[in-house]
Design an enzyme around this catalytic site. Structure first.
Site, PDB file in Angstrom:
ATOM      1  N   LYS A  70      12.852   7.713   7.867  1.00 37.64           N
ATOM      2  CA  LYS A  70      12.219   8.014   9.162  1.00 37.64           C
ATOM      3  C   LYS A  70      12.387   9.479   9.476  1.00 37.64           C
ATOM      4  CE  LYS A  70      10.602   6.742  13.257  1.00 37.64           C
ATOM      5  NZ  LYS A  70       9.561   7.785  13.059  1.00 37.64           N
ATOM      6  N   LYS A  94      21.309  11.860  11.718  1.00 41.57           N
ATOM      7  CA  LYS A  94      20.949  11.442  13.084  1.00 41.57           C
ATOM      8  C   LYS A  94      20.879   9.923  13.190  1.00 41.57           C
ATOM      9  CE  LYS A  94      17.872  15.293  14.124  1.00 41.57           C
ATOM     10  NZ  LYS A  94      16.671  15.774  14.808  1.00 41.57           N
ATOM     11  N   LYS A 106      11.472  13.392   6.054  1.00 40.90           N
ATOM     12  CA  LYS A 106      10.849  14.495   6.790  1.00 40.90           C
ATOM     13  C   LYS A 106       9.646  15.000   6.042  1.00 40.90           C
ATOM     14  CE  LYS A 106      11.721  17.044  10.481  1.00 40.90           C
ATOM     15  NZ  LYS A 106      12.563  16.616  11.605  1.00 40.90           N
ATOM     16  N   THR A 190      13.574  13.401  23.420  1.00 41.27           N
ATOM     17  CA  THR A 190      14.505  14.376  22.836  1.00 41.27           C
ATOM     18  C   THR A 190      15.257  15.080  23.961  1.00 41.27           C
ATOM     19  OG1 THR A 190      12.964  14.654  21.015  1.00 41.27           O
ATOM     20  CG2 THR A 190      14.715  16.298  21.196  1.00 41.27           C
ATOM     21  N   ASN A 221       8.499  21.082  23.261  1.00 43.15           N
ATOM     22  CA  ASN A 221       8.690  19.730  23.814  1.00 43.15           C
ATOM     23  C   ASN A 221      10.099  19.558  24.365  1.00 43.15           C
ATOM     24  OD1 ASN A 221       9.882  16.877  23.122  1.00 43.15           O
ATOM     25  ND2 ASN A 221       7.744  16.522  23.637  1.00 43.15           N
TER      26      ASN A 221
HETATM   27  N1  GLU Z   1      11.107  15.067  14.636  1.00 45.95           N
HETATM   28  C1  GLU Z   1      12.101  14.440  15.434  1.00 45.95           C
HETATM   29  C2  GLU Z   1      13.473  14.706  14.869  1.00 45.95           C
HETATM   30  O1  GLU Z   1      13.651  15.618  14.121  1.00 45.95           O
HETATM   31  C3  GLU Z   1      11.815  12.974  15.641  1.00 45.95           C
HETATM   32  C4  GLU Z   1      11.798  12.140  14.408  1.00 45.95           C
HETATM   33  C5  GLU Z   1      11.335  10.714  14.663  1.00 45.95           C
HETATM   34  O2  GLU Z   1      11.057  10.406  15.804  1.00 45.95           O
HETATM   35  O3  GLU Z   1      11.259   9.959  13.703  1.00 45.95           O
HETATM   36  O4  GLU Z   1      14.437  14.078  15.203  1.00 45.95           O
END
Ligand code: GLU
Length: 414
Positions: A70, A94, A106, A190, A221
């Site tokens: 993810k 994370k 990613k 976020t 954002n």
């Molecule tokens: N791009 C965001 C991050 O780096 C969200 C990733 C997501 O929602 O899967 O955490």
């Protein structure tokens, strides 16, 4: 020799340190030091002037022992292979820290969306999905927004994937518009996660958010919503910045006015006489500093001039290893990126769950669940940093690697 500014190798080093501190064997580091899968794609896209431009993109899948991978897709001229790899590793951390059933992934495309039309962006977004379609999907790897990508881009990508899949597949991607199966609260998630971390950190340091002086670097954002949340909570947001400059007012900025004037890429300072640079902004006398822009901002060079007593990293990789060490020695409480910015992926997970069950939650439900996830994660990381006498970043990595390490072991991969 200068300090290591390479995000990929410095992430590897900290993962190594975290695994050894937890007593894991070297073979786990061998497994986790790089993504398991990295796809590079080249995409010809018809531009508005009739020419064809070939764009390069990537999708990295760090580790899928826990579940599907993810993570977001960024559209930026500075995207490169190593950065995407490092970012996928951060996503594993994370997801581990907030305890989601995912590994990290990613994606990125080398492009500058600020100079592209909507039609060009749509064709590029669809081309990317066609190029990576074999390795992604609701049970394989689930993309999301990241730097310079938004809910409209997620909608085009979802539509393209649904055509390929021949099903309506909302669970293929998160960060979608609400009408296409997006979750309440995802857009602000976020910043909400960062806010919860600030509240927890302020409690630990005995700082009252009401009246606290806050500096926010970046007005995208995360940065813009965060400035708003802090302002609404009674803090004095004394400075903000975007890619072009910074605005500073020791009496506190009019955040609602700035939000109103901001464009969709987070640019606002160009409308005003810029009072200081992005570099100066970091050194302003304040209580809470939130780097919410790009990496390598707080380094060995400027760390001794930083005056904040709490730093909460909303961006990925804003503080170098050496700077982290020196801040820790000085007693500054630093909430690391992999914890502070985990609110986005947490609500993405909620979005995916709602898509899978076809039943949607209210914003209150989402916020309540998000708050619990982030508070639990913060406390766990803080506790480990105290009991193991390590800085908050290493503590966060220790919590973050555990789930993937255990899952990989149970699967017999190591
Ligand atoms: N791009 C965001 C991050 O780096 C969200 C990733 C997501 O929602 O899967 O955490």
């Amino acid at each position: 020799m200068g300090e290591n500014l390479n995000l990929f190798t410095s992430t590897q080093e900290t993962i190594h340190e975290a695994l050894s501190k937890m007593g894991y064997e070297e073979s786990l580091y061998e497994l986790m030091k790089e993504p398991l899968r990295m796809l590079t794609v080249r995409m010809p896209v018809r531009m508005d002037d009739g020419s064809t431009k070939v764009f390069t993109g990537y999708r990295a899948q760090h580790n899928d022992s826990v579940g599907p991978t993810k993570g977001g897709v960024r559209f930026h001229p500075d995207v490169d292979e190593e950065e995407v790899k490092a970012l996928s590793m951060w996503m594993t951390l994370k997801c581990g820290i907030v305890d989601l059933p995912y590994g990290g992934g990613k994606g990125g495309i080398i492009c500058d969306p600020r100079t592209m039309s909507m039609g060009e962006l749509e064709r590029l977004s669809r081309a990317y999905v066609r190029a990576i379609s074999q390795i992604v999907g609701p049970t394989k790897d689930i993309p999301a927004p990241d730097v310079y990508t938004n809910s409209q881009i997620m909608a085009w990508m979802m539509d393209e994937y649904s055509r390929i899949d021949e099903f309506n597949s909302p669970g293929f991607i998160t960060g979608k518009p609400i009408v296409l199966g997006g979750s309440q609260g995802r857009e602000k998630a976020t910043a909400q996660g960062v806010t919860i971390c600030i509240e927890q950190a302020a409690k630990k340091r005995g700082i009252d958010i009401k009246g606290a002086r806050v500096v926010v670097q970046g007005f995208g954002n995360a940065g813009s919503f965060l400035a708003k949340f802090m302002h609404d909570a009674g803090a004095k947001v004394v400075a903000i910045s975007d890619a072009y400059g910074a605005l500073y007012d020791p009496k506190g900025l009019d955040i609602d006015y700035l939000l109103d004037r901001r464009d969709s890429f987070g640019t606002v300072t160009t409308l005003f006489e810029s009072t200081l640079s992005n570099k100066d902004l970091l050194e302003i006398d304040c209580d809470i500093l939130v780097p919410a822009a790009v990496s390598n901002q707080i380094t060995a060079e400027n760390v001794d001039n930083i005056k904040a007593s709490i730093i909460v990293e909303a961006a990925n990789g804003p503080t170098t290893k050496e700077a982290t060490k020196r801040l820790n020695e000085r007693g500054v409480l630093l909430v690391p990126d992999v914890l502070a910015s985990a609110g986005g992926v947490t609500v993405s997970y909620f979005e995916w769950v709602q898509n899978n069950q076809g039943y949607y939650w209210t914003e209150e439900e989402v916020n309540e669940k998000l708050e619990k996830k982030i508070v639990d994660a913060f406390n766990q990381v803080y506790e480990i940093s105290q009991s193991r006498r390590v800085n908050m970043r290493l503590a966060a990595y220790m919590v973050g690697v555990r789930k993937t390490a255990e899952a990989s072991r149970f699967r017999g991969w190591v």
